[in-house]
Design a protein around this motif. Structure first.
Motif, PDB file in Angstrom:
ATOM      1  N   SER A 389     -55.373 -49.939 -18.684  1.00 48.67           N
ATOM      2  CA  SER A 389     -55.592 -51.323 -19.108  1.00 48.67           C
ATOM      3  C   SER A 389     -56.799 -51.930 -18.405  1.00 48.67           C
ATOM      4  O   SER A 389     -57.123 -51.571 -17.263  1.00 48.67           O
ATOM      5  CB  SER A 389     -54.352 -52.164 -18.810  1.00 48.67           C
ATOM      6  OG  SER A 389     -53.226 -51.676 -19.505  1.00 48.67           O
ATOM      7  N   PHE A 390     -57.473 -52.862 -19.088  1.00 51.71           N
ATOM      8  CA  PHE A 390     -58.618 -53.527 -18.463  1.00 51.71           C
ATOM      9  C   PHE A 390     -58.778 -54.941 -19.009  1.00 51.71           C
ATOM     10  O   PHE A 390     -58.183 -55.307 -20.018  1.00 51.71           O
ATOM     11  CB  PHE A 390     -59.906 -52.714 -18.650  1.00 51.71           C
ATOM     12  CG  PHE A 390     -60.347 -52.538 -20.077  1.00 51.71           C
ATOM     13  CD1 PHE A 390     -61.256 -53.420 -20.670  1.00 51.71           C
ATOM     14  CD2 PHE A 390     -59.887 -51.465 -20.840  1.00 51.71           C
ATOM     15  CE1 PHE A 390     -61.686 -53.239 -21.985  1.00 51.71           C
ATOM     16  CE2 PHE A 390     -60.310 -51.273 -22.154  1.00 51.71           C
ATOM     17  CZ  PHE A 390     -61.210 -52.164 -22.722  1.00 51.71           C
ATOM     18  N   ARG A 391     -59.583 -55.708 -18.311  1.00 50.22           N
ATOM     19  CA  ARG A 391     -59.808 -57.117 -18.648  1.00 50.22           C
ATOM     20  C   ARG A 391     -61.286 -57.350 -18.939  1.00 50.22           C
ATOM     21  O   ARG A 391     -62.163 -56.802 -18.273  1.00 50.22           O
ATOM     22  CB  ARG A 391     -59.357 -57.998 -17.483  1.00 50.22           C
ATOM     23  CG  ARG A 391     -59.847 -59.450 -17.534  1.00 50.22           C
ATOM     24  CD  ARG A 391     -59.239 -60.253 -16.425  1.00 50.22           C
ATOM     25  NE  ARG A 391     -59.897 -61.553 -16.262  1.00 50.22           N
ATOM     26  CZ  ARG A 391     -59.316 -62.636 -15.770  1.00 50.22           C
ATOM     27  NH1 ARG A 391     -58.048 -62.592 -15.409  1.00 50.22           N
ATOM     28  NH2 ARG A 391     -59.978 -63.764 -15.634  1.00 50.22           N
ATOM     29  N   MET A 392     -61.541 -58.217 -19.944  1.00 53.44           N
ATOM     30  CA  MET A 392     -62.900 -58.638 -20.271  1.00 53.44           C
ATOM     31  C   MET A 392     -62.935 -60.162 -20.290  1.00 53.44           C
ATOM     32  O   MET A 392     -62.111 -60.797 -20.947  1.00 53.44           O
ATOM     33  CB  MET A 392     -63.306 -58.095 -21.642  1.00 53.44           C
ATOM     34  CG  MET A 392     -63.293 -56.581 -21.769  1.00 53.44           C
ATOM     35  SD  MET A 392     -64.568 -55.758 -20.794  1.00 53.44           S
ATOM     36  CE  MET A 392     -66.045 -56.274 -21.672  1.00 53.44           C
ATOM     37  N   THR A 393     -63.893 -60.731 -19.560  1.00 58.34           N
ATOM     38  CA  THR A 393     -64.043 -62.182 -19.518  1.00 58.34           C
ATOM     39  C   THR A 393     -65.431 -62.543 -20.026  1.00 58.34           C
ATOM     40  O   THR A 393     -66.437 -62.076 -19.489  1.00 58.34           O
ATOM     41  CB  THR A 393     -63.858 -62.723 -18.086  1.00 58.34           C
ATOM     42  OG1 THR A 393     -62.580 -62.318 -17.586  1.00 58.34           O
ATOM     43  CG2 THR A 393     -63.934 -64.250 -18.068  1.00 58.34           C
ATOM     44  N   LYS A 394     -65.466 -63.373 -21.080  1.00 60.65           N
ATOM     45  CA  LYS A 394     -66.731 -63.780 -21.676  1.00 60.65           C
ATOM     46  C   LYS A 394     -67.303 -64.973 -20.919  1.00 60.65           C
ATOM     47  O   LYS A 394     -66.694 -66.043 -20.879  1.00 60.65           O
ATOM     48  CB  LYS A 394     -66.533 -64.144 -23.151  1.00 60.65           C
ATOM     49  CG  LYS A 394     -67.764 -64.734 -23.846  1.00 60.65           C
ATOM     50  CD  LYS A 394     -68.919 -63.749 -23.911  1.00 60.65           C
ATOM     51  CE  LYS A 394     -70.105 -64.350 -24.647  1.00 60.65           C
ATOM     52  NZ  LYS A 394     -71.259 -63.424 -24.667  1.00 60.65           N
ATOM     53  N   LYS A 395     -68.474 -64.803 -20.328  1.00 62.54           N
ATOM     54  CA  LYS A 395     -69.112 -65.901 -19.618  1.00 62.54           C
ATOM     55  C   LYS A 395     -69.367 -67.065 -20.570  1.00 62.54           C
ATOM     56  O   LYS A 395     -69.958 -66.898 -21.636  1.00 62.54           O
ATOM     57  CB  LYS A 395     -70.427 -65.433 -18.996  1.00 62.54           C
ATOM     58  CG  LYS A 395     -71.111 -66.508 -18.149  1.00 62.54           C
ATOM     59  CD  LYS A 395     -72.383 -65.977 -17.504  1.00 62.54           C
ATOM     60  CE  LYS A 395     -73.044 -67.056 -16.660  1.00 62.54           C
ATOM     61  NZ  LYS A 395     -74.299 -66.561 -16.015  1.00 62.54           N
ATOM     62  N   GLY A 396     -68.894 -68.236 -20.190  1.00 65.14           N
ATOM     63  CA  GLY A 396     -69.067 -69.421 -21.020  1.00 65.14           C
ATOM     64  C   GLY A 396     -68.129 -69.509 -22.198  1.00 65.14           C
ATOM     65  O   GLY A 396     -68.174 -70.478 -22.966  1.00 65.14           O
ATOM     66  N   GLY A 397     -67.250 -68.523 -22.354  1.00 67.30           N
ATOM     67  CA  GLY A 397     -66.326 -68.522 -23.482  1.00 67.30           C
ATOM     68  C   GLY A 397     -65.197 -69.520 -23.291  1.00 67.30           C
ATOM     69  O   GLY A 397     -64.815 -69.831 -22.164  1.00 67.30           O
ATOM     70  N   ASN A 398     -64.633 -69.991 -24.410  1.00 70.60           N
ATOM     71  CA  ASN A 398     -63.526 -70.939 -24.318  1.00 70.60           C
ATOM     72  C   ASN A 398     -62.233 -70.283 -24.797  1.00 70.60           C
ATOM     73  O   ASN A 398     -62.108 -69.056 -24.829  1.00 70.60           O
ATOM     74  CB  ASN A 398     -63.850 -72.229 -25.079  1.00 70.60           C
ATOM     75  CG  ASN A 398     -63.993 -72.032 -26.579  1.00 70.60           C
ATOM     76  OD1 ASN A 398     -63.638 -70.986 -27.130  1.00 70.60           O
ATOM     77  ND2 ASN A 398     -64.510 -73.034 -27.258  1.00 70.60           N
ATOM     78  N   HIS A 399     -61.268 -71.112 -25.221  1.00 68.27           N
ATOM     79  CA  HIS A 399     -59.948 -70.605 -25.599  1.00 68.27           C
ATOM     80  C   HIS A 399     -59.975 -69.901 -26.953  1.00 68.27           C
ATOM     81  O   HIS A 399     -58.952 -69.374 -27.392  1.00 68.27           O
ATOM     82  CB  HIS A 399     -58.946 -71.774 -25.618  1.00 68.27           C
ATOM     83  CG  HIS A 399     -57.528 -71.365 -25.415  1.00 68.27           C
ATOM     84  ND1 HIS A 399     -57.086 -70.658 -24.307  1.00 68.27           N
ATOM     85  CD2 HIS A 399     -56.413 -71.569 -26.175  1.00 68.27           C
ATOM     86  CE1 HIS A 399     -55.785 -70.461 -24.402  1.00 68.27           C
ATOM     87  NE2 HIS A 399     -55.343 -70.989 -25.536  1.00 68.27           N
ATOM     88  N   GLY A 400     -61.102 -69.875 -27.610  1.00 65.67           N
ATOM     89  CA  GLY A 400     -61.247 -69.153 -28.870  1.00 65.67           C
ATOM     90  C   GLY A 400     -61.937 -67.812 -28.700  1.00 65.67           C
ATOM     91  O   GLY A 400     -62.327 -67.183 -29.685  1.00 65.67           O
TER      92      GLY A 400
END
Length: 435
Positions: A389-400
């Motif tokens: 399993s892994f995680r991706m976080t979008k810089k500047g991304g919101n709840h969409g």
């Protein structure tokens, strides 16, 4: 195209020739017959609407029953099935998820228990738990697997993402892959990680300060803004859940959370503190309804879960203490407004603690996707690296934030993992067209 077919022979004929065109007739007929026994059918824009009978208490399968809405968007029995877990209401004719469009496969959308009309005639709130809801999803998946032999992918966004993760915790063999979008796992009734994240991590210090100054102006100039707010309340035909000052102050503090959660991130949308009252009010418009009666009544099931198992948040009053009249606590809680005192059930932190430990250390083939500006990212899951399993976080991304929010190598990492785990080839051209 909107047609409702009341007679099963006509339904079978139409679905066999249109929706089930790639399937052997006997198998399609068997599927349709079995599904018909589950409840009322509707045929709407090539979507099957199904009332799926569930026990209120899965530990007592012969006890009280209710029907749960399930929407089947069929493509091919031999293709994967995306299980779209909804944490709230569902509706017929909804758009397919981006995963379904990428994979060009089947999708089954499941409405969450206790969200009308998927609610028992006589409501016992004790059975609105993550375990009972996961058993609902499990029952649907086990029935579907009699007809769909391929891979199953659970997905959902926000509370739907939570629902998919709870499903994985209780029934890890149901789905081959889970993709959870913007799904928090709160470890307290009002998770204390949220406000430090909002104040210290989102965007830039300058932008965060501008939001605080805007909120302070709304409080300092509350009498100037009040006529606009009162007009909004009057036009809604609704009523506030408590006295005006308390609801207004909570709404002002909610603005910070809500703007980062769903906003564009463009700080230019926020007026300066000395802007005319009408201009000052404009970004705030639409926040006060959060504390109106109609919204609470519609969201009883969410509120019950939030304050008994899955958690929520309160409002850090520190930046506004000198301007508050009604919200006096260090962290002002919405619970007195949202929680029905007749429920009389304390928050139990144990289920979330167990789910969190499983997701961090044991869950396989789960992709966690978050937005960098979304406050719900604070209680998001960070896999330990012990599993796939892994995680991706979008810089500047919101709840969409979704898979299509990423580009280049980041998006490729997600697509490659899906291809490997599902044993499929995802057309990059198709993905590009979806954008």
């Amino acid at each position: 195209m909107n047609k409702y077919i009341k007679y099963i022979p006509i339904l079978v004929l139409l679905l066999s020739s249109i929706t089930f065109g790639q399937v052997e007739g006997d198998k399609a007929a068997e599927f349709l017959k079995d599904a018909t026994n589950k409840g009322k059918w509707e045929y709407d824009s090539f979507e099957i609407s199904l009332n799926f009978e569930q026990p209120v208490n899965h530990d007592d399968p012969d006890g009280q029953k209710f029907t749960q809405r399930v929407f089947i968007k069929h493509v091919d029995f031999n293709k994967p099935v995306v299980i779209h877990d909804r944490g709230y209401f569902s509706r017929p004719g909804g758009p397919k998820t981006e995963l379904t469009r990428m994979l060009n496969c089947n999708e089954v959308e499941i409405e969450h228990r206790y969200f009308a009309p998927s609610i028992p005639d006589s409501v016992d709130w004790n059975y609105l738990t993550i375990e009972q809801a996961a058993a609902d999803q499990h029952a649907v998946v086990q029935w579907l697997k009699k007809y769909y032999p391929g891979k199953f992918i659970a997905t959902g966004g926000s509370k739907g993402g939570q629902t998919a993760l709870f499903h994985e915790y209780f029934y890890p063999d149901d789905n081959d892959v889970v993709v959870a979008f913007v799904a928090p796992i709160n470890l307290e009734m009002e998770d204390s990680r949220i406000w430090p994240f909002i104040y210290d991590s989102i965007s830039t210090a300058e932008n965060r300060e501008k939001i605080i100054n805007y909120q302070r102006a709304l409080l300092e100039r509350r009498e100037e803004v009040q006529p606009f707010v009162m007009k909004e309340i009057e036009e809604s035909g609704d009523s506030l859940l408590a006295e005006y000052d308390l609801c207004y102050e909570l709404a002002v503090m909610e603005f910070n959370f809500a703007w980062w959660q769903y906003g564009s991130g463009d700080i230019g949308e926020i007026p300066p503190p000395d802007a005319p009252a009408e201009i000052l009010y404009k970004p705030f418009k639409g926040t006060i309804p959060f504390f109106m009666a109609a919204g609470r009544d519609m969201m009883d099931a969410f509120n019950y879960q939030a304050y008994t198992q899955i958690g929520f948040y309160c409002y850090d009053t520190a930046p506004f203490k000198d301007l508050l009249i009604a919200a006096k606590d260090d962290c002002a809680s919405s619970k007195p407004l949202f929680y029905d005192h007749l429920w009389n059930k304390p928050f139990d932190p144990e289920p979330m603690a167990k789910v969190h430990d499983f997701l961090v250390n044991k869950a396989e083939r789960v992709i966690f996707i978050y937005g960098g500006n979304d406050p719900w990212t604070a209680p998001g899951v960070w896999p330990s690296g012990k599993t796939s399993s892994f995680r991706m976080t979008k810089k500047g991304g919101n709840h969409g934030t979704g898979i299509l929010s990423f580009e280049g190598e980041e998006q490729e990492r997600i697509l490659t993992a899906l291809e490997e785990w599902l044993d499929v080839k995802i057309s990059r051209r198709r993905v590009a067209r979806i954008k």
